[in-house]
Design an enzyme around this catalytic site. Sequence first.
Site, short mmCIF file in Angstrom:
data_model
loop_
_atom_site.label_atom_id
_atom_site.label_comp_id
_atom_site.label_asym_id
_atom_site.label_seq_id
_atom_site.Cartn_x
_atom_site.Cartn_y
_atom_site.Cartn_z
N PHE A 196 0.83 -1.19 0.00
CA PHE A 196 0.00 0.00 0.00
C PHE A 196 0.87 1.25 0.00
CE2 PHE A 196 -2.28 -3.28 2.32
CZ PHE A 196 -3.53 -3.26 1.71
N ASP A 197 0.40 2.27 -0.69
CA ASP A 197 0.95 3.59 -0.50
C ASP A 197 0.39 4.04 0.84
OD1 ASP A 197 2.07 6.21 -1.12
OD2 ASP A 197 -0.02 6.79 -1.30
N CYS A 198 1.23 4.38 1.76
CA CYS A 198 0.78 4.61 3.13
C CYS A 198 0.30 6.03 3.38
CB CYS A 198 1.94 4.26 4.05
SG CYS A 198 1.51 4.24 5.79
#
Length: 120
Positions: free
Chosen positions: A20-22
């Site tokens: 995931f892109d956090c």
Amino acid sequence: MAASNSENDMKLSDFKILTFDCYGTLVDWFGGVASFVRALLARRNRRDVDPLELVAAWERIQRRLIEPPYRRYGKILEASLCEALARHGLAPEGDEARAFAASMGDWPPFPEVPDALRRA
């Protein structure tokens, strides 16, 4: 397992690893930054500085500093806060820049994220 012919046939259980892109996706990046800036200005009793203008300046600066040469994001946070403060006639006091970088770990997830990750 046979290859799927349609994205609609894919199930989460078909994957072993998810990434995931956090920040800004799972974590309320803007809210975390704005909260830190508001607290900084409140400690200094600086009602004359609009926290959202300071955050907007910070965002432009940190986006520029992300470009090569690459460095640790914590260092980018420190440098970008110092530059944003300077543009508003302020300077970091004590360890504010380091504290800003450290605050990244405390930025909250968006409200729906914990449950969605549990389901995943």
